[in-house]
Design a protein around this motif. Structure first.
Motif, PDB file in Angstrom:
ATOM      1  N   GLY A 137       0.806  -1.209   0.000  1.00  0.00           N
ATOM      2  CA  GLY A 137       0.000   0.000   0.000  1.00  0.00           C
ATOM      3  C   GLY A 137       0.844   1.266   0.000  1.00  0.00           C
ATOM      4  O   GLY A 137       0.318   2.362  -0.082  1.00  0.00           O
ATOM      5  N   ALA A 138       2.148   1.097   0.065  1.00  0.00           N
ATOM      6  CA  ALA A 138       3.048   2.256   0.011  1.00  0.00           C
ATOM      7  C   ALA A 138       3.887   2.138  -1.250  1.00  0.00           C
ATOM      8  O   ALA A 138       4.397   1.070  -1.551  1.00  0.00           O
ATOM      9  N   VAL A 139       3.989   3.246  -1.978  1.00  0.00           N
ATOM     10  CA  VAL A 139       4.686   3.163  -3.254  1.00  0.00           C
ATOM     11  C   VAL A 139       5.726   4.272  -3.373  1.00  0.00           C
ATOM     12  O   VAL A 139       5.496   5.416  -2.982  1.00  0.00           O
ATOM     13  N   LYS A 140       6.898   3.867  -3.847  1.00  0.00           N
ATOM     14  CA  LYS A 140       7.975   4.844  -4.033  1.00  0.00           C
ATOM     15  C   LYS A 140       7.697   5.683  -5.276  1.00  0.00           C
ATOM     16  O   LYS A 140       7.119   5.187  -6.243  1.00  0.00           O
ATOM     17  N   ILE A 141       8.091   6.925  -5.245  1.00  0.00           N
ATOM     18  CA  ILE A 141       7.770   7.842  -6.337  1.00  0.00           C
ATOM     19  C   ILE A 141       9.054   8.292  -7.035  1.00  0.00           C
ATOM     20  O   ILE A 141       9.920   8.919  -6.438  1.00  0.00           O
ATOM     21  N   THR A 142       9.136   7.935  -8.331  1.00  0.00           N
ATOM     22  CA  THR A 142      10.306   8.265  -9.150  1.00  0.00           C
ATOM     23  C   THR A 142       9.835   9.012 -10.399  1.00  0.00           C
ATOM     24  O   THR A 142       9.653   8.413 -11.455  1.00  0.00           O
ATOM     25  N   PRO A 143       9.575  10.280 -10.313  1.00  0.00           N
ATOM     26  CA  PRO A 143       8.905  10.999 -11.415  1.00  0.00           C
ATOM     27  C   PRO A 143       9.690  10.970 -12.722  1.00  0.00           C
ATOM     28  O   PRO A 143       9.088  11.091 -13.791  1.00  0.00           O
ATOM     29  N   ALA A 144      10.995  10.780 -12.659  1.00  0.00           N
ATOM     30  CA  ALA A 144      11.771  10.841 -13.888  1.00  0.00           C
ATOM     31  C   ALA A 144      11.756   9.531 -14.651  1.00  0.00           C
ATOM     32  O   ALA A 144      12.224   9.465 -15.782  1.00  0.00           O
ATOM     33  N   HIS A 145      11.224   8.483 -14.044  1.00  0.00           N
ATOM     34  CA  HIS A 145      11.325   7.184 -14.714  1.00  0.00           C
ATOM     35  C   HIS A 145      10.062   6.341 -14.672  1.00  0.00           C
ATOM     36  O   HIS A 145      10.104   5.137 -14.880  1.00  0.00           O
ATOM     37  N   ASP A 146       8.950   6.980 -14.374  1.00  0.00           N
ATOM     38  CA  ASP A 146       7.696   6.242 -14.369  1.00  0.00           C
ATOM     39  C   ASP A 146       6.560   7.203 -14.674  1.00  0.00           C
ATOM     40  O   ASP A 146       6.517   8.315 -14.125  1.00  0.00           O
ATOM     41  N   PHE A 147       5.667   6.762 -15.573  1.00  0.00           N
ATOM     42  CA  PHE A 147       4.618   7.664 -16.043  1.00  0.00           C
ATOM     43  C   PHE A 147       3.663   8.099 -14.940  1.00  0.00           C
ATOM     44  O   PHE A 147       3.280   9.253 -14.862  1.00  0.00           O
TER      45      PHE A 147
ATOM     46  N   ASP B 292       4.290   8.024 -11.693  1.00  0.00           N
ATOM     47  CA  ASP B 292       5.034   8.808 -10.717  1.00  0.00           C
ATOM     48  C   ASP B 292       5.229  10.236 -11.210  1.00  0.00           C
ATOM     49  O   ASP B 292       5.229  11.190 -10.429  1.00  0.00           O
ATOM     50  N   PHE B 293       5.393  10.363 -12.524  1.00  0.00           N
ATOM     51  CA  PHE B 293       5.533  11.683 -13.107  1.00  0.00           C
ATOM     52  C   PHE B 293       4.315  12.531 -12.761  1.00  0.00           C
ATOM     53  O   PHE B 293       4.431  13.685 -12.364  1.00  0.00           O
ATOM     54  N   GLU B 294       3.150  11.906 -12.904  1.00  0.00           N
ATOM     55  CA  GLU B 294       1.915  12.645 -12.621  1.00  0.00           C
ATOM     56  C   GLU B 294       1.764  12.956 -11.141  1.00  0.00           C
ATOM     57  O   GLU B 294       1.309  14.034 -10.763  1.00  0.00           O
TER      58      GLU B 294
END
Length: 939
Positions: A310-320, A322-324
């Motif tokens: 239920g917890a997710v890491k956020i990598t905006p530069a490498h996942d669509f 996460d970007f959002e």
RNA sequence: GGGUUGUUAGCUCAGUUGGCUAGAGCGUCUCGUUUACACCGAGAAGGUCGGGGGUUCGAGCCCCUCACAACCCACCA
């Protein structure tokens, strides 16, 4: 001898095509050029122009490739339409094209480079472009020859190549307009990036495949210690186990990921705002393992409480996604993977590793630190490059994007206004649905083979007032200067779909100044698989550029599957090459075969059998023509010798002269001189002739209706049946006695013209071989309805019934060759009496006589005719069982009909004509049974 | 998860506002070489229209439901 005994397509096809092409008949008869010839400012042709024109643009095949089975189908469909409407009198324009096929061709070319030990990086963009241009120029021509072999009646002088100057001009004009309208913008976004091909893709160009993968669970530890341990429940979450107290004193979060290497670019951990487990943690910080950064815990709907921990890491530069999330929360984007798939922007020990190497090391290091808490095997879908299969790396890039929302909204408006008719109909909803969910369109491609993006970046930092990017058409230059400021050209090219979406505009030479009767196109015919990629974009672009939808109708064909309904692929080895079939069976056979059993939008199987049946039809038609020509020759011979009156001794049987229509009273007209088609006057002289006129008229109506509804298969089926089962098997057989030459000529012409759209070569070969026809059949006129006497035509149906029943009975008798052994006896039957010769010819019985005395022989099972097979007693009694069975069978039918009439609701509610029909049928069956019973008593 | 399309003869498919005994091509079987055609002619066999329910005088077709198959879109940390 004009006609050999079988049709050999190879002897005719290329000569015929050459003759067509040389004579200019492929070109439209109404010019598409500006038409204000008298300079009065009024278009001289505008009035009624579009209604007399018919236009199709070919979806351009790859210029350097070969045609595949899909192209074969495309040409069969489009050329049939064009030829049909040309015959119907329209100025038909079939515009051929060739596609530079940006990425496809690039991949082929790059392989060539590699073969010779080079890479693209040794050359400049302009060098590469020139080099591919030459490469394509060498290959070009193959596919054009193949289009000719398929019979495509396209206007070659109008061939448009997707890199032609006028195409690039229009693309730049649109680009400029969009730039000025603010519809094109530069943005740093995640794009689908293929590390092998080093280019970005649009969303639709990416293929998703389900693959096994691993979901790793990694512990992220809280930086601050949470409040006291007892009052608020456990301070660890998920399945975090015991840990050494001295390392840290707080709680932790377990996140799940399939890509541990991207952890180094994490900027946050997200939990669902409604997830009770994590509510208190929102806003706190965790320490990012290995990277030694502190990142916040944020609340976002993106985190699914049901999935993983239920917890997710956020990598905006490498996942669509996460970007959002990053966009929503204003997070940094930390790029840690380069375009060639190496790590950077990371601690030293990871720097320069490939993503795969890095993943291994990250996992190992996490394990050593006791932070790797679990791994699960899962199946998930992974994006791949549709060309090389490499896993797509979402990559943060500055690219040009089209803001599609206003374009899509406009498109929906026009679609809902029913300005485009779709075949199949349901695709309209599918495309509207697509427009509703369309995301902005990345139009930058990092491949040199294509149209250069007409944007230049400022390189002079001192000119602070000038915009960073300017539009300019001079893409032949790498650097330009404007108002003393220097700009450098963007290296990228524009997505091929951006230019292809202009196809109807550029291939018809549409301009804003002049009325163009060929735009919008009459129909856009293409594969259902590129509904989104191409059709949708053409609609948006057409409306944006011209204010009008680019075509009035869309016909979408499905995939051509192999004979077992499986997709054709090189790896399966089930690919059918259309040219092989054309060589083996002829172009017409291929066209007829591939249209058979095919309907709009459906993926359908295809096999050589259907081509064989097409080949057979061509040969049949050839031999029909051969027979008619020989009859015509014979009759011309006779005419020379004897007076024409003598010819009228062929009497018309079973027909009351008082019913003869005006046309028929003229008597037979022998036409020896060459006449133009449809000028042959004829007179029907017997029932078979009236009947075939009726059948041909019906066929004509059916073909017209089918073509209007794009039911190609049905049109071909109807023609096949009319030509073979009706014309050859019944009418021509009957003409072996009567020989009405003008009618034979006239009807043959009608059939040839009607089949021409589907089988252009054989019909033209015949047309050129017949002694009385002139010009090309290709430019002939669609036939007129034939005149005939309907009563007489209907009478012939009775003859057919009689003949069929006699044949069946003869075959079911014991012994062989029965037709030669037994004659027929008739009693008090004027139809039979008046048609003795005809019935004798069709049944092949040796003789037909009037019955004298008591009935004898075997009664033919006909309700309204007194007809007997003159067979010996012994044979009759052997037939007893078959007769009994027959009586029972008819009895069952009679019972079913009676049951229907016994139902009062049926009689009451069903349409009266149906009730009457049922009653008539009952009477007929009852009569038949009576007669058969009589026969049984006799035995 | 959202959407679309299929399921009819051995095979590939038609079957358009519901209406006579559900059609075609190829394949199979029988007979026939008749000077247009053996790339032919004549005839035949072969179907409970995926299952179940409903509406209707009447359903392959319309409605509901189930099963199976294919495709598209979205998501999959």
């Amino acid at each position: 001898m004009r006609f050999s005994s079988s049709y050999e397509p190879g002897e005719f096809e290329s000569d015929i095509y050459g003759a067509w092409e040389a004579s200019g008949v492929f070109e439209p008869t109404i010019s598409s050029l500006p038409s204000d010839n008298d300079g009065d400012g009024i278009d001289d042709r505008k009035e009624g122009g579009a209604t007399n024109t018919y236009s199709i643009v070919m979806p351009p095949p790859n210029a350097n490739g070969n045609l595949h089975i899909g192209h074969g189908l495309t040409v069969a469909l489009e050329d049939s339409l064009i030829r049909y409407y040309r015959l119907r009198g329209k100025s038909a324009w079939y515009i051929p094209g060739a596609d530079h096929a940006g990425f496809e061709t690039w991949v082929v070319y790059e392989k060539e480079l590699e073969k010779h030990g080079h890479t693209r990086f040794e050359y400049t963009r302009d060098e590469l472009y020139a080099s591919v241009w030459n490469f394509v120029a060498e290959q070009r021509g193959n596919m054009e020859l193949q289009l000719r072999a398929l019979g495509a009646s396209c206007s070659w002088r109008d061939l448009t190549f997707t890199l032609d100057e006028n195409v690039i001009d229009q693309v730049y004009t649109t680009f400029e307009k969009m730039w000025n309208d603010g519809l094109i913008y530069r943005g740093e976004k995640l794009v689908n990036f293929c590390p092998k091909h080093q280019t970005a893709f649009a969303d639709i160009e990416v293929e998703y495949k389900d693959e096994p993968g691993t979901l790793w669970e990694i512990e992220y530890r809280l930086v601050e210690e949470p409040a006291g341990p007892s009052s608020e429940g456990p301070k660890t979450w998920a399945s975090a186990p015991e840990r050494p107290e001295e390392e840290w004193s707080g709680g932790s979060l377990i996140v799940s990921t399939t890509r541990p290497e991207t952890l180094l670019g994490d900027v946050a951990v997200a939990v669902n705002p409604d997830d009770a487990r994590y509510k208190d943690l929102i806003g706190k910080m965790v320490k990012l393992p290995l990277a030694n950064r502190e990142i916040p815990i944020i609340a976002d709907e993106h985190a699914d409480p049901e999935y993983g921990t239920g917890a997710v890491k956020i990598t905006p530069a490498h996942d669509f996604d996460d970007f959002e999330v990053g966009e929503r929360h204003g997070l940094l984007r930390i790029q840690v993977i380069t375009e060639d798939g190496k790590m950077f922007n990371v601690p030293e020990e990871y720097y320069g590793l490939t993503t795969a190497e890095c993943r291994k090391k990250v996992l190992k290091d996490l394990k050593n630190q006791g932070l790797l808490k679990g791994e699960k095997k899962i199946s998930h879908s992974v994006a791949h490059c549709y060309k090389c299969g490499t896993t797509i790396e979402p990559m943060l890039k500055e690219q040009w994007f089209v803001d599609v929302k206003p374009l899509a909204a406009e498109a929906i408006k026009h679609l809902e206004n029913d300005e485009i008719k779709f075949f199949p109909e349901n695709k309209k909803h599918v495309i509207i649905n697509y427009f509703n969910n369309l995301k902005d369109w990345n139009i930058s491609r990092q491949i040199p083979w294509g149209i250069a993006i007409p944007m230049f970046r400022k390189i002079d930092d001192r000119a602070t007032d000038e915009p960073d990017w300017i539009f300019d058409r001079r893409t032949n230059l790498q650097e330009i200067e404007k108002a003393g400021v220097k700009y450098i050209r963007d290296e990228d090219t524009v997505d091929t779909w951006f230019s292809s979406s202009h196809w109807p505009i550029v291939s018809t030479n549409w301009t804003p100044e002049n009325y163009n009767p060929y735009y919008p196109l009459s129909v856009m015919e293409t594969g259902a698989d590129i509904l989104f990629a191409w059709v949708a974009r053409m609609i948006m672009m057409g409306i944006y550029v011209t204010g009008e939808v680019p075509f009035k109708e869309v016909y979408l064909h499905g995939l051509v599957l192999d004979e077992h309904g499986k997709k054709m692929s090189k790896s399966k080895g089930n690919v059918i090459n259309p040219m092989d079939l054309v060589t083996k069976y002829g172009s017409d056979a291929f066209r007829l075969g591939i249209l058979r059993g095919r309907s709009a939008g459906m993926n359908q199987a295809f096999s050589e059998n259907s081509v064989i049946s097409g080949r057979n039809l061509c040969n049949k038609l050839w031999n029909i023509s051969r027979l008619i020509q020989s009859i015509a020759d014979e009759s011309a011979e006779v005419d020379r010798e004897i007076d024409s009156e003598v010819l009228e001794t062929v009497s018309r049987e079973g027909y009351d002269p008082s019913e003869v229509s005006e046309a028929r009273n003229d008597g037979p007209e022998r036409t020896r001189s060459k006449k133009l088609q449809s000028n042959l006057s004829y007179t029907t002289l017997n029932m078979g002739e009236d009947w075939i006129c009726r059948e041909i008229n019906q066929c004509m109506e059916q073909v017209e209706k089918s073509m209007k509804d794009y039911r190609f298969s049905e049109a071909v089926e109807t023609l096949y049946q009319t030509i073979w089962d009706k014309y050859a098997d019944w009418f021509l057989e009957s003409q072996k006695i009567y020989k009405n030459v003008p009618l034979l000529q006239n009807t043959l012409e009608s059939l040839l013209i009607m089949l021409h759209p589907f089988a252009p070569f054989v019909t033209e070969a015949i047309w050129q071989s017949l002694s009385w026809t002139n010009g090309f059949i290709m430019t002939a006129k669609w036939p007129m309805k034939l005149k005939y006497d309907p009563i007489s035509a209907e009478q012939f149906e009775n003859i057919r019934t009689i003949v069929s029943e006699v044949r069946t009975t003869l075959q079911s008798l014991p012994g062989t060759n029965n037709a030669k052994k037994y004659g027929l006896l008739y009693d008090n039957d004027s139809l039979v009496k008046d048609n003795l010769l005809l019935i004798k010819t069709l049944t092949k019985v040796p003789e037909i006589n009037a019955l004298e005395g008591a009935p004898r022989g075997l009664r033919v099972a006909l309700a309204n005719h007194e007809l007997f097979l003159d067979v010996p007693e012994k044979v009759v009694s052997e037939y007893r069982d078959a007769l009994t069975e027959k009586i029972l069978a008819v009895g069952r039918e009679l019972d079913a009909l009676n049951a229907r009439l016994m139902n009062p609701s049926y009689v009451e509610k069903a349409p009266q004509h149906l009730v009457k029909e049922t009653r008539d049928l009952v009477n007929e069956k009852a009569a038949l049974i009576d007669r058969l019973k009589l026969q049984l008593d006799l035995i």
